[in-house]
Design an enzyme around this catalytic site. Sequence first.
Site, PDB file in Angstrom:
ATOM      1  N   GLU A   1      -9.025  -0.561  -2.749  1.00  0.00           N
ATOM      2  CA  GLU A   1      -8.259  -1.484  -1.883  1.00  0.00           C
ATOM      3  C   GLU A   1      -9.190  -2.135  -0.854  1.00  0.00           C
ATOM      4  O   GLU A   1      -9.130  -3.344  -0.616  1.00  0.00           O
ATOM      5  CB  GLU A   1      -7.139  -0.740  -1.157  1.00  0.00           C
ATOM      6  CG  GLU A   1      -6.353  -1.666  -0.228  1.00  0.00           C
ATOM      7  CD  GLU A   1      -5.470  -0.936   0.777  1.00  0.00           C
ATOM      8  OE1 GLU A   1      -4.879   0.096   0.429  1.00  0.00           O
ATOM      9  OE2 GLU A   1      -5.389  -1.404   1.915  1.00  0.00           O
TER      10      GLU A   1
ATOM     11  N   CYS B   1       6.508   4.439  -3.455  1.00  0.00           N
ATOM     12  CA  CYS B   1       6.680   3.612  -2.254  1.00  0.00           C
ATOM     13  C   CYS B   1       7.059   2.213  -2.752  1.00  0.00           C
ATOM     14  O   CYS B   1       7.010   1.925  -3.952  1.00  0.00           O
ATOM     15  CB  CYS B   1       5.380   3.556  -1.451  1.00  0.00           C
ATOM     16  SG  CYS B   1       4.026   2.798  -2.366  1.00  0.00           S
TER      17      CYS B   1
ATOM     18  N   HIS C   1      -1.940   5.725  -9.891  1.00  0.00           N
ATOM     19  CA  HIS C   1      -2.539   7.036 -10.145  1.00  0.00           C
ATOM     20  C   HIS C   1      -1.527   8.020 -10.697  1.00  0.00           C
ATOM     21  O   HIS C   1      -1.272   9.064 -10.099  1.00  0.00           O
ATOM     22  CB  HIS C   1      -3.202   7.569  -8.876  1.00  0.00           C
ATOM     23  CG  HIS C   1      -4.465   6.859  -8.555  1.00  0.00           C
ATOM     24  ND1 HIS C   1      -4.797   6.435  -7.296  1.00  0.00           N
ATOM     25  CD2 HIS C   1      -5.489   6.469  -9.361  1.00  0.00           C
ATOM     26  CE1 HIS C   1      -5.963   5.817  -7.336  1.00  0.00           C
ATOM     27  NE2 HIS C   1      -6.403   5.823  -8.572  1.00  0.00           N
TER      28      HIS C   1
ATOM     29  N   SER D   1      -4.481  11.453  -7.765  1.00  0.00           N
ATOM     30  CA  SER D   1      -3.872  10.639  -6.710  1.00  0.00           C
ATOM     31  C   SER D   1      -4.226  11.207  -5.330  1.00  0.00           C
ATOM     32  O   SER D   1      -3.824  12.318  -4.977  1.00  0.00           O
ATOM     33  CB  SER D   1      -2.351  10.609  -6.910  1.00  0.00           C
ATOM     34  OG  SER D   1      -1.690  10.395  -5.683  1.00  0.00           O
TER      35      SER D   1
ATOM     36  N   CYS E   1       0.404  -5.153  -3.822  1.00  0.00           N
ATOM     37  CA  CYS E   1       1.448  -4.891  -2.823  1.00  0.00           C
ATOM     38  C   CYS E   1       1.377  -5.977  -1.748  1.00  0.00           C
ATOM     39  O   CYS E   1       0.290  -6.291  -1.255  1.00  0.00           O
ATOM     40  CB  CYS E   1       1.230  -3.514  -2.206  1.00  0.00           C
ATOM     41  SG  CYS E   1       2.357  -3.215  -0.836  1.00  0.00           S
TER      42      CYS E   1
HETATM   43 FE1  F3S Z   1       2.721   1.526  -0.992  1.00  0.00          FE
HETATM   44 FE2  F3S Z   1       2.076  -0.944  -0.410  1.00  0.00          FE
HETATM   45 FE3  F3S Z   1       2.277   0.836   1.485  1.00  0.00          FE
HETATM   46  S1  F3S Z   1       1.429   0.198  -2.177  1.00  0.00           S
HETATM   47  S2  F3S Z   1       1.700   2.775   0.524  1.00  0.00           S
HETATM   48  S3  F3S Z   1       3.933   0.100   0.216  1.00  0.00           S
HETATM   49  S4  F3S Z   1       0.709  -0.697   1.280  1.00  0.00           S
END
Ligand code: F3S
Length: 282
Positions: A124, A12, A40, A216, A94
Amino acid sequence: MEIILAKQAGFCFGVKRATHLAFEAAERGGETYTLGPIIHSPQVVQRLEEMGVKALPNVDDIESGTIIIRSHGVAAHELDDAMTRNLEIVDATCPFVKKAQDHVAGLSKAGYDVVVVGDLDHPEVQGIVSYATGRVFVVSCEEEAQKLPRMSKIGVVAQTTQSFETLKEVVDVCLEKGSEIRIYNTICDATAVRQEEAKALAGKVDCMLVIGGFNSANTKRLAEVCAELLPRTHHIETASQVDPAWFDGVKKVGVTAGASTPKWLIDEVLERITEVERDKKR
Ligand code: F3S
């Protein structure tokens, strides 16, 4: 045999960014660490290790060098510790997780009691919660929300991978618990989109391969949703685990991968399936 690769297979946005920053830091050399595994994927962690990046569980174990903060973030005090120790920080949190952390800090500062919709055991959530300077509660479902005390000002934030349904249910309960409510929808839809696509694919193939770390959670869930529709679903980490017998009588095979699975692992699996087919024709 037709091989169909899901469009959303693999990294992602947040994991791609974190991995890129980690490899960039590794290439610069010098002592480089991550707090726990960066993502992971044991294969990615191993590659980084080969480049000299060590995964350590605690910031206290790191005296000098560079520290890479993983995509799902760390607790505020860990970041403070790293700064006090004069470590060079590569913050690969992220941006969506960062936003949730910032909302919690802002809500606390504005006098709201914070309700985080998420799983208390998830790093998280532990990171997000640590940004509260006032009262903070973590609830994973409506039943847990029912047990919350009455509060005058409630701020709601969600773990990025929560389902929208759960957030709505908790918000409904909070409406009865407080007189003023502020809600931040911090859900990232990358996981839901990937699962929906995988389900659709599992519905039209004879065999499904899901690639990703056995550690994961999102890959395991992906394999589960596919297996519910298609029992011939196999969760693998690497191409070497592909069993040629899986493809007996198969006309279409679907392939997807979890958010922490790098492209090179997906490519190796695709190559392996092609090789198996070639061998069968001989
Ligand atoms: Fe990936 Fe960030 Fe969404 S790590 S699953 S883009 S919150």
